[in-house]
Design an enzyme around this catalytic site. Sequence first.
Site, PDB file in Angstrom:
ATOM      1  N   HIS A 129       0.855  -1.192   0.000  1.00  0.00           N
ATOM      2  CA  HIS A 129       0.000   0.000   0.000  1.00  0.00           C
ATOM      3  C   HIS A 129       0.892   1.242   0.000  1.00  0.00           C
ATOM      4  CE1 HIS A 129      -3.649   2.346   0.628  1.00  0.00           C
ATOM      5  NE2 HIS A 129      -2.961   3.072   1.490  1.00  0.00           N
ATOM      6  N   CYS A 160      46.435  23.169  -5.559  1.00  0.00           N
ATOM      7  CA  CYS A 160      46.589  21.760  -5.179  1.00  0.00           C
ATOM      8  C   CYS A 160      48.040  21.309  -5.181  1.00  0.00           C
ATOM      9  CB  CYS A 160      45.748  20.872  -6.087  1.00  0.00           C
ATOM     10  SG  CYS A 160      45.950  21.211  -7.836  1.00  0.00           S
ATOM     11  N   ASP A 203      -7.385  -1.836   4.330  1.00  0.00           N
ATOM     12  CA  ASP A 203      -6.016  -1.395   4.619  1.00  0.00           C
ATOM     13  C   ASP A 203      -5.769  -1.267   6.118  1.00  0.00           C
ATOM     14  OD1 ASP A 203      -5.739  -1.178   1.847  1.00  0.00           O
ATOM     15  OD2 ASP A 203      -6.309   0.932   1.846  1.00  0.00           O
TER      16      ASP A 203
END
Length: 916
Positions: A121, A721, A157
């Site tokens: 569900h 870097c 349900d």
Amino acid sequence: LTWGGRRLIHYYQNKLKLALIGQSLFGQEVYTNLRKQGHKVVGVFTVPDKDGKADPLAVAAEKDGTPVFKFPRWRVKGKPIPEVVEAYKAVGAELNVMPFCSQFIPMNVIDHPKHGSIIYHPSILPLHRGASAINWTLIHGDKKAGFSVFWADDGLDTGPILLQRECDVEPNDTVDTLYNRFLFPEGIKAMVESVQLIADGKAARVPQSEEGASYEGIQKKSNCRVNLAQPAQAIHNWIRGHDKVPGAWTVIDGQTVTLYGSSMLGGSVPAGQPLQIEGASQPGLVSKNGLVLFGSDDKALLVKNLQFEDGKMIPASKYFSSGESSSVELTDDEKKMAEDIRMIWRGILSNVPAIEDTTDFFKSGAASMDVVRLVEEVKQRCGGVQLQNEDVYMATTFQDFIQMFVRRLRGEDQEEELVIDYVSQKVNNMTVKMPYQCFIDGKFEDADNGKACDTINPADGSAICKVAYASVGDVDRAVAAAKEAFENGPWGKMNPRDRGSLLYRLADLMEEHQEELATIESIDSGAVYTLALKTHVGMSIQTFRYFAGWCDKIQGKTIPINQARPNRNLTFTKKEPLGVCAIVIPWNYPLMMLAWKSAACLAAGNTLVLKPAQVTPLTALKFAELTVKAGIPKGVINIVPGSGGLVGQRLSEHPDVRKLGFTGSTPIGKQIMKSCAVSNLKKVSLELGGKSPLIIFSDCDMDKAVRMGMSSVFFNKGENCIAAGRLFVEESIHDEYISRVVEEIKKMKIGDPLDRSTDHGPQNHKAHLDKLVEYCEVGVKEGATLVYGGKQVDRPGFFMEPTVFTDVEDHMFIAKEESFGPVMVVSKFKNGDVDGVLQRANDTEFGLASGVFTRDISKAMYVSERLEAGTVFINTYNKTDVASPFGGFKQSGFGKDLGEDALMEYLRTKAVTVEY
């Protein structure tokens, strides 16, 4: 455990005999996956064929030889049909699995198996019981959605919960997006998991609470009219809660019009032509982006598409011009294609005696799966034409479909001129125009979730503008666009030389806009303008030109192989693009890092999704604008700004991404590598952290060593870097070297990066500045000598003093960890101790770059051979070139940017052997 390449572990688990009761693609996938797990499906109970077509679940089961039953009903007047029930009982199921079932199943069927029945569900029960749970989740504006697998009982349900899963609801989710993103794929997994839990005797049975329970009825078209006299958010929720089925509608000019593609409108309301809408507090606006609707709170939402009573769908922006297009005359070749397409229609609409020009696809019984089939078959039969599912909804009759197809084929139905909402700023003696939205599939658009975040000018801490903050849904759309462009677009079919021409054109446009790009780069990243112009932008242009030249020079090889006589064989290799590539770049060189990776990626023939750094997105988005002007086809390049934890993570785990290139920190690189491996073993290249050693011998050219040594540390404010993270200076010249460095630092001008005389600009962002100050404090505490600097500059913005430490011992934090800032870390080494200093230089887990200064070429070559780094500079530093490969060793990563090696990162090798 494996045998013959197959996993055997499933076959040693407990297995059940299952009856599958249900329908649809969801039921088909549950069925297929349960069989893969080794369970035996003893019967499939599904709906009868419709218009001569079997349900997907029935198709899969019949193909496998599984018994299939197609009962029109199980009950008559509330009582079970005995022969139906007996047929069911005869299969001998131990468990009923009901993934999606639209029929009422009697309780003597539900309770018959040993283990009973489980049902899927699509809500978090007990919330939204009933048949329209997904709709009501969105209509109510729930923040969470999800599904439940529960044990069937005689209530609606209400049975005990076996398991539940939940997800966040994105602000612009529709029934379709929520279902496709989460409820469908995760629901399939959960149903299979539930069956195994039952087989193993571990399944939960948690009674549902009635507290917070709700039940809403089935949403039918008749009761889906939009109430426009409520806040905009409520209107938006109502529209998206019915998109695509059954469709929220309103009345315009006396006609029922269904609304699709709703999103909340952020920022200013676009200009447009007023449109009276029945029941609205004020007229809507037909704008270039769609139909703007206003809520009772004066907030606004945007609707993308409109569908009329006859089924025809149009872009909302075309409302006042929807009937203006005239029919086109078909050539002989186009008429042949039209007849091929007529055959495709006939195959899909098998219940229709003949396909006439007036035949309506949907009124003839076609469903959403038929739309997908039509689009894919037409694309397969008529290669080169771009079609989307939405095109079918906008041309529902055969005649309209052919007209749309021919215009698309001729290129007459191209996208309108690119619409860009700029943020403009007068700065650096010019007006810069900056896009700020995500760039996906050739269009700039807000993030799905409507989120945006400030990007900050580090020179004064002020906000430049708000930039879209992409969601997972945006990433998925970008990847889908890149995949479509690679597999079906003109890019993948393009002659490599033509692809190179487009990249040359892009480089030319970047050069035309270099001052604007450098200005944006400067205000967004803090780069000194002159450096931004020469390096950030200048090298980016060079990179695209370099790789443009490679496009038609990517070659395989012919290979002699051992031939078994009398056969003759030829073996050759082909270099092929990988597909969709993800690129994640850092904030220190925003445009240049983009160029280094994307130019090679594109030259190889791939498509890409790029995530710029969250703090420096603006040049990447300006670049996106230039790609459109250059003629790069839509979907080839996609830019999704946002967080690394969300956007970067989704890219690293996305199953349709085949390569990820990353530049950034080593810890994040490790996480990315792990995600890439776990997801789909995508190819990875990583350019990570560094602590590059620079060795300065006493026989160096002192002037050059001072000048280059300072550049090795302070270039681009140290946000580099390959910056020399540690200098080793021979003892006999150490004091003189430091004295001269400090003397030169005092001459450096710190200030506005747009000032042409500035030497040293602000650090990229506040958090990084704070980290640098802390780094210097740790150095002092550990006993290193702070010779100069070490503090934030007393002025607005994020400025750090150029800093020099001496007497740095090998065990110290600053000797081992990268600062990524303007901090020179200096250690002495004994005169003549070449091997000793080499050992110290290599005593690091990083290996990105290195350098040596000496006039003795033999010593220089000896040192370069033994330095464990991807790049070694001799009597120079920072001298990178587009033709020279760049990348690190050890925990500085693997793979190369630049040069021919970079192309190989974005190609795969296929070997072909022919017997002739």
